[in-house]
Design a protein around this motif. Structure first.
Motif, short mmCIF file in Angstrom:
data_model
loop_
_atom_site.label_atom_id
_atom_site.label_comp_id
_atom_site.label_asym_id
_atom_site.label_seq_id
_atom_site.Cartn_x
_atom_site.Cartn_y
_atom_site.Cartn_z
N UNK A 138 -19.47 15.68 4.74
CA UNK A 138 -19.97 17.05 4.67
C UNK A 138 -21.36 17.09 4.06
N UNK A 139 -21.55 16.34 2.98
CA UNK A 139 -22.87 16.28 2.35
C UNK A 139 -23.92 15.73 3.31
N UNK A 140 -23.50 14.84 4.19
CA UNK A 140 -24.42 14.23 5.15
C UNK A 140 -24.50 15.03 6.46
N UNK A 141 -23.78 16.14 6.52
CA UNK A 141 -23.72 16.99 7.71
C UNK A 141 -23.14 16.26 8.92
N UNK A 142 -22.31 15.27 8.63
CA UNK A 142 -21.61 14.53 9.69
C UNK A 142 -20.23 15.17 9.87
N UNK A 143 -20.23 16.37 10.43
CA UNK A 143 -19.03 17.19 10.45
C UNK A 143 -17.89 16.58 11.28
N UNK A 144 -18.23 16.00 12.40
CA UNK A 144 -17.20 15.38 13.24
C UNK A 144 -16.53 14.23 12.50
N UNK A 145 -17.31 13.43 11.80
CA UNK A 145 -16.77 12.33 11.02
C UNK A 145 -15.87 12.86 9.91
N UNK A 146 -16.30 13.97 9.28
CA UNK A 146 -15.49 14.56 8.22
C UNK A 146 -14.14 15.00 8.73
N UNK A 147 -14.11 15.67 9.87
CA UNK A 147 -12.85 16.12 10.45
C UNK A 147 -11.98 14.93 10.87
N UNK A 148 -12.60 13.86 11.28
CA UNK A 148 -11.85 12.66 11.66
C UNK A 148 -11.11 12.11 10.46
N UNK A 149 -11.77 12.10 9.30
CA UNK A 149 -11.13 11.61 8.09
C UNK A 149 -9.95 12.49 7.68
N UNK A 150 -10.00 13.76 8.03
CA UNK A 150 -8.97 14.71 7.63
C UNK A 150 -7.86 14.86 8.66
N UNK A 151 -7.92 14.11 9.73
CA UNK A 151 -6.90 14.19 10.76
C UNK A 151 -5.72 13.29 10.41
N UNK A 152 -4.63 13.45 11.12
CA UNK A 152 -3.46 12.62 10.86
C UNK A 152 -2.61 13.18 9.73
N UNK A 153 -1.70 12.37 9.23
CA UNK A 153 -0.77 12.81 8.20
C UNK A 153 -1.25 12.44 6.80
N UNK A 154 -0.85 13.27 5.84
CA UNK A 154 -1.16 13.05 4.43
C UNK A 154 0.11 13.31 3.61
N UNK A 155 0.22 12.69 2.45
CA UNK A 155 1.34 13.03 1.56
C UNK A 155 1.33 14.52 1.25
N UNK A 156 2.50 15.10 1.07
CA UNK A 156 2.63 16.55 0.90
C UNK A 156 1.75 17.10 -0.22
N UNK A 157 1.59 16.36 -1.30
CA UNK A 157 0.82 16.86 -2.44
C UNK A 157 -0.68 16.99 -2.15
N UNK A 158 -1.13 16.43 -1.02
CA UNK A 158 -2.54 16.49 -0.68
C UNK A 158 -2.84 17.48 0.46
N UNK A 159 -1.82 18.13 0.99
CA UNK A 159 -2.02 18.99 2.15
C UNK A 159 -2.97 20.14 1.85
N UNK A 160 -2.86 20.75 0.68
CA UNK A 160 -3.74 21.85 0.32
C UNK A 160 -5.19 21.38 0.22
N UNK A 161 -5.39 20.20 -0.34
CA UNK A 161 -6.75 19.67 -0.48
C UNK A 161 -7.37 19.35 0.88
N UNK A 162 -6.54 18.88 1.81
CA UNK A 162 -7.02 18.59 3.16
C UNK A 162 -7.46 19.88 3.84
#
Length: 218
Positions: A138-162
């Motif tokens: 996000x800081x680098x304005x690489x928005x597509x890359x940012x969304x890629x990192x946030x895709x897929x599954x995460x542990x339940x305790x991190x869902x809000x942060x995602x």
């Protein structure tokens, strides 16, 4: 997409809030997870390797307090190379990434975070690294890359942060409806006592989502 002056002012205010609170909130997770890691590591000190790793990690803490970024990175590399199987290695890499970020070395911060995302056996560490990689993108304005990192599954305790991180990227892209949806969903999943809740509510208020917040903050 064009925006009127009032909408543009809201966007500018929200981006300012991200700079003030966004990184603070997500880097803060590292400190919280650090306590968890410290406990897990303490319970596994039966081996000599764990003892040696713990000693290095304690040294690293001193360098962090002294803001000696070079030595922080050096110790992190030692832990990653010699004690990668211990819980100290991913925690050291996360803290080294934080140190590099504060020194405005985004390339080094990304390298440390990517190591955790690629090699850590603990899903909590991997999740935190991916969320922080999205923040750096996000800081680098690489928005597509940012969304890629946030895709897929995460542990339940991190869902809000995602969801919160996704909302920030949507705002940066001026996708306000998507941002509003993401922020509201994050509030629904976030604990009332979460330290990041107030900042998230502020971001939602700025983009005009306050009228529905009573529904999600019961």
């Amino acid at each position: 997409m064009a925006y009127n002056l009032e909408e543009q002012e809201q966007l500018d205010n929200l981006k300012s809030l991200w700079k003030k609170y966004g990184n603070l909130a997500t880097w803060g997770l590292i400190i919280i997870l650090g306590s968890y890691a410290g406990w897990n590591a303490w319970t596994s000190r039966q081996t000599g390797q764990s003892v040696q790793a713990s000693q290095l990690y304690e040294e690293m803490q001193k360098f962090i307090v002294a803001k000696d970024s070079a030595k922080v990175q050096a110790v992190a590399e030692d832990l990653k190379t010699k004690f990668a199987s211990t819980s100290y290695a991913p925690m050291a890499a996360l803290l080294a990434a934080k140190s590099a970020f504060e020194a405005n070395d985004l390339k080094l911060a990304k390298s440390q975070l990517q190591w955790v995302a690629d090699t850590s056996k603990a899903e909590e560490y991997k999740a935190l690294a991916r969320i922080r990689l999205a923040g750096v993108a996000l800081d680098e304005k690489a928005y597509e890359e940012g969304m890629k990192q946030l895709s897929g599954t995460f542990p339940a305790q991190f869902e809000a942060d995602v969801l919160d991180a996704k909302g920030d990227i949507y705002v940066a892209q001026n996708k306000i409806d998507d941002a509003r949806t993401a922020y509201k969903a994050a509030l629904e999943k976030m604990s009332e006592k979460s330290p990041g809740r107030q900042a998230l509510q502020m971001k939602l208020d700025v983009i005009g989502g306050a009228t529905d917040t009573k529904v999600v903050s019961k």
